[in-house]
Design a protein around this motif. Structure first.
Motif, PDB file in Angstrom:
ATOM      1  N   THR A  33     117.949  25.130  53.308  1.00  0.00           N
ATOM      2  CA  THR A  33     117.356  26.039  52.323  1.00  0.00           C
ATOM      3  C   THR A  33     118.159  27.341  52.223  1.00  0.00           C
ATOM      4  O   THR A  33     118.202  27.959  51.157  1.00  0.00           O
ATOM      5  CB  THR A  33     115.890  26.349  52.659  1.00  0.00           C
ATOM      6  OG1 THR A  33     115.786  26.907  53.971  1.00  0.00           O
ATOM      7  CG2 THR A  33     115.034  25.095  52.576  1.00  0.00           C
ATOM      8  N   LEU A  34     118.810  27.753  53.311  1.00  0.00           N
ATOM      9  CA  LEU A  34     119.674  28.941  53.261  1.00  0.00           C
ATOM     10  C   LEU A  34     120.826  28.709  52.284  1.00  0.00           C
ATOM     11  O   LEU A  34     121.088  29.537  51.397  1.00  0.00           O
ATOM     12  CB  LEU A  34     120.201  29.276  54.649  1.00  0.00           C
ATOM     13  CG  LEU A  34     121.063  30.544  54.799  1.00  0.00           C
ATOM     14  CD1 LEU A  34     120.939  31.114  56.205  1.00  0.00           C
ATOM     15  CD2 LEU A  34     122.542  30.278  54.495  1.00  0.00           C
ATOM     16  N   LEU A  35     121.517  27.588  52.450  1.00  0.00           N
ATOM     17  CA  LEU A  35     122.653  27.297  51.575  1.00  0.00           C
ATOM     18  C   LEU A  35     122.203  27.107  50.129  1.00  0.00           C
ATOM     19  O   LEU A  35     122.867  27.573  49.195  1.00  0.00           O
ATOM     20  CB  LEU A  35     123.385  26.057  52.080  1.00  0.00           C
ATOM     21  CG  LEU A  35     124.040  26.194  53.469  1.00  0.00           C
ATOM     22  CD1 LEU A  35     124.621  24.859  53.917  1.00  0.00           C
ATOM     23  CD2 LEU A  35     125.116  27.268  53.451  1.00  0.00           C
ATOM     24  N   LEU A  36     121.075  26.459  49.938  1.00  0.00           N
ATOM     25  CA  LEU A  36     120.565  26.277  48.578  1.00  0.00           C
ATOM     26  C   LEU A  36     120.089  27.604  47.980  1.00  0.00           C
ATOM     27  O   LEU A  36     120.146  27.787  46.760  1.00  0.00           O
ATOM     28  CB  LEU A  36     119.423  25.260  48.573  1.00  0.00           C
ATOM     29  CG  LEU A  36     119.829  23.810  48.847  1.00  0.00           C
ATOM     30  CD1 LEU A  36     118.599  22.908  48.868  1.00  0.00           C
ATOM     31  CD2 LEU A  36     120.825  23.313  47.789  1.00  0.00           C
ATOM     32  N   SER A  37     119.641  28.524  48.827  1.00  0.00           N
ATOM     33  CA  SER A  37     119.243  29.848  48.332  1.00  0.00           C
ATOM     34  C   SER A  37     120.448  30.592  47.780  1.00  0.00           C
ATOM     35  O   SER A  37     120.328  31.334  46.793  1.00  0.00           O
ATOM     36  CB  SER A  37     118.584  30.657  49.455  1.00  0.00           C
ATOM     37  OG  SER A  37     117.334  30.108  49.828  1.00  0.00           O
ATOM     38  N   VAL A  38     121.605  30.421  48.414  1.00  0.00           N
ATOM     39  CA  VAL A  38     122.830  31.024  47.892  1.00  0.00           C
ATOM     40  C   VAL A  38     123.118  30.479  46.488  1.00  0.00           C
ATOM     41  O   VAL A  38     123.405  31.241  45.554  1.00  0.00           O
ATOM     42  CB  VAL A  38     124.029  30.747  48.824  1.00  0.00           C
ATOM     43  CG1 VAL A  38     125.324  31.257  48.202  1.00  0.00           C
ATOM     44  CG2 VAL A  38     123.804  31.394  50.189  1.00  0.00           C
ATOM     45  N   VAL A  39     123.018  29.165  46.347  1.00  0.00           N
ATOM     46  CA  VAL A  39     123.262  28.539  45.038  1.00  0.00           C
ATOM     47  C   VAL A  39     122.239  29.017  44.021  1.00  0.00           C
ATOM     48  O   VAL A  39     122.579  29.330  42.867  1.00  0.00           O
ATOM     49  CB  VAL A  39     123.220  27.002  45.164  1.00  0.00           C
ATOM     50  CG1 VAL A  39     123.413  26.345  43.799  1.00  0.00           C
ATOM     51  CG2 VAL A  39     124.282  26.514  46.145  1.00  0.00           C
ATOM     52  N   ARG A  51     116.226  27.493  38.016  1.00  0.00           N
ATOM     53  CA  ARG A  51     114.767  27.437  38.079  1.00  0.00           C
ATOM     54  C   ARG A  51     114.284  26.235  38.896  1.00  0.00           C
ATOM     55  O   ARG A  51     113.239  26.306  39.555  1.00  0.00           O
ATOM     56  CB  ARG A  51     114.185  27.379  36.664  1.00  0.00           C
ATOM     57  CG  ARG A  51     114.374  28.682  35.890  1.00  0.00           C
ATOM     58  CD  ARG A  51     113.680  28.667  34.543  1.00  0.00           C
ATOM     59  NE  ARG A  51     113.877  29.923  33.840  1.00  0.00           N
ATOM     60  CZ  ARG A  51     113.111  30.996  34.001  1.00  0.00           C
ATOM     61  NH1 ARG A  51     112.072  30.944  34.827  1.00  0.00           N
ATOM     62  NH2 ARG A  51     113.357  32.103  33.324  1.00  0.00           N
ATOM     63  N   VAL A  52     115.029  25.148  38.854  1.00  0.00           N
ATOM     64  CA  VAL A  52     114.644  23.969  39.637  1.00  0.00           C
ATOM     65  C   VAL A  52     114.723  24.283  41.131  1.00  0.00           C
ATOM     66  O   VAL A  52     113.793  23.995  41.889  1.00  0.00           O
ATOM     67  CB  VAL A  52     115.539  22.763  39.285  1.00  0.00           C
ATOM     68  CG1 VAL A  52     115.234  21.587  40.222  1.00  0.00           C
ATOM     69  CG2 VAL A  52     115.320  22.341  37.843  1.00  0.00           C
ATOM     70  N   ARG A 102     108.497  31.713  38.054  1.00  0.00           N
ATOM     71  CA  ARG A 102     107.203  31.244  38.523  1.00  0.00           C
ATOM     72  C   ARG A 102     107.278  29.735  38.797  1.00  0.00           C
ATOM     73  O   ARG A 102     107.739  28.964  37.939  1.00  0.00           O
ATOM     74  CB  ARG A 102     106.112  31.509  37.471  1.00  0.00           C
ATOM     75  CG  ARG A 102     105.844  32.989  37.212  1.00  0.00           C
ATOM     76  CD  ARG A 102     105.165  33.634  38.397  1.00  0.00           C
ATOM     77  NE  ARG A 102     104.840  35.032  38.144  1.00  0.00           N
ATOM     78  CZ  ARG A 102     105.645  36.059  38.413  1.00  0.00           C
ATOM     79  NH1 ARG A 102     106.846  35.838  38.923  1.00  0.00           N
ATOM     80  NH2 ARG A 102     105.264  37.293  38.162  1.00  0.00           N
ATOM     81  N   PRO A 103     106.789  29.284  39.944  1.00  0.00           N
ATOM     82  CA  PRO A 103     106.725  27.847  40.183  1.00  0.00           C
ATOM     83  C   PRO A 103     105.540  27.247  39.431  1.00  0.00           C
ATOM     84  O   PRO A 103     104.645  27.966  38.975  1.00  0.00           O
ATOM     85  CB  PRO A 103     106.517  27.749  41.701  1.00  0.00           C
ATOM     86  CG  PRO A 103     105.770  28.998  42.040  1.00  0.00           C
ATOM     87  CD  PRO A 103     106.273  30.063  41.079  1.00  0.00           C
ATOM     88  N   THR A 104     105.535  25.933  39.302  1.00  0.00           N
ATOM     89  CA  THR A 104     104.439  25.209  38.651  1.00  0.00           C
ATOM     90  C   THR A 104     103.918  24.155  39.619  1.00  0.00           C
ATOM     91  O   THR A 104     104.450  23.974  40.719  1.00  0.00           O
ATOM     92  CB  THR A 104     104.937  24.534  37.365  1.00  0.00           C
ATOM     93  OG1 THR A 104     105.930  23.547  37.720  1.00  0.00           O
ATOM     94  CG2 THR A 104     105.569  25.557  36.420  1.00  0.00           C
ATOM     95  N   ALA A 119     109.071  19.918  45.546  1.00  0.00           N
ATOM     96  CA  ALA A 119     109.293  20.390  46.909  1.00  0.00           C
ATOM     97  C   ALA A 119     109.001  19.282  47.930  1.00  0.00           C
ATOM     98  O   ALA A 119     109.738  19.115  48.908  1.00  0.00           O
ATOM     99  CB  ALA A 119     108.417  21.609  47.197  1.00  0.00           C
ATOM    100  N   MET A 120     107.952  18.512  47.689  1.00  0.00           N
ATOM    101  CA  MET A 120     107.627  17.406  48.592  1.00  0.00           C
ATOM    102  C   MET A 120     108.672  16.299  48.508  1.00  0.00           C
ATOM    103  O   MET A 120     109.064  15.714  49.523  1.00  0.00           O
ATOM    104  CB  MET A 120     106.238  16.856  48.261  1.00  0.00           C
ATOM    105  CG  MET A 120     105.091  17.806  48.570  1.00  0.00           C
ATOM    106  SD  MET A 120     105.030  18.331  50.296  1.00  0.00           S
ATOM    107  CE  MET A 120     104.790  16.750  51.142  1.00  0.00           C
TER     108      MET A 120
END
Length: 242
Positions: free
Chosen positions: A82-88, A95-96, A151-153, A160-161
């Motif tokens: 999630t750290l690396l994806l947060s950078v992206v 938004r995805v 905003r998430p939906t 996420a699951m």
């Protein structure tokens, strides 16, 4: 020389308080930041850079200490992913990714901050790297929420699951091939954690799945659905009173 990490010691609590302070500041200055594109862009890139640097510091320390190992130090823990994806996410404003990381990033990093799988206490570099990296994961999603107004939906909860299960399949396969235990898919961590209360392997993995879904649903309800519903009710009452 640093002492072994002690959960909820003064240094641990101070780092948690630091996260609270930065979160409050980010929220308090959300309106001025939204109206200053250059400052907003700088903050977004700064968060991305700090996240990348935190991972680089960990890799450099492992190499310098001769501790690098494919079985232990690849970025295959959930929070590393999630750290690396947060950078992206920050660089692309995806938004995805935001919808996925708001739940998996904040949920996973917050759990790691409260019950760190950490051997080194203050003032060891790993103490700061571990806690700061997880704090930045949370701040990245909060930035996208409060400053970029993402905003998430309910669909985000499902994504996420799906992401968690897909990551578990890939990482679990690598665990088997490498003799590793990334994401604690093979056994529980050696340090105290919430997993100690979820039953033996592999049943705690199923319990984790249910807890993750419950946490994601509650996060969406408490942070978005209920506040927006209250805001609409207040607006409709104000209009009817006119």
């Amino acid at each position: 020389m640093s002492e072994p990490f002690v959960p909820f010691s003064a240094s641990h609590l101070l780092m948690l308080l630091t996260l609270v302070v930065f979160s409050i500041l980010l929220y308090a200055f959300r309106f001025p930041l939204r109206t200053r594109p250059k400052l907003k862009r700088f903050l977004r890139y700064a968060l991305a850079a700090l996240l990348a640097v935190s991972q680089a510091v960990l890799d450099a320390w492992n190499i310098a200490e001769g501790a690098w190992s494919a079985a232990y130090t690849l970025p295959l823990e959930l929070c590393s992913i999630t750290l690396l994806l947060s950078v992206v996410m920050l660089l692309t404003r995806s938004r995805v990714l935001y919808g996925i990381l708001f739940f998996t990033g904040i949920g996973g990093a917050l759990q790691a901050l409260v019950t760190p799988n950490l051997a080194f206490g203050y003032p060891h570099i790993r103490f700061f790297q571990f806690l700061v990296a997880h704090m930045l994961i949370i701040l990245a999603s909060l930035y996208m929420t409060w400053i970029e107004i993402y905003r998430p939906t309910w669909r985000s909860v499902g994504l996420a699951m799906i992401f968690l299960n897909a990551a578990a399949v890939v990482v679990g396969t690598l665990d088997y091939l490498l003799g590793a235990n990334y994401m604690f898919l093979m056994h529980k961590p050696s340090t105290p954690s919430l997993l100690d209360y979820l039953g033996p392997h592999p049943f705690y993995l199923l319990v984790e799945e249910g807890i993750a879904l419950l946490i994601f649903v509650l996060m969406h309800l408490v942070c978005f659905v209920l506040p927006e519903k209250r805001a609409k009710m207040g607006k409709s009452r104000g209009q009817s009173a006119m």
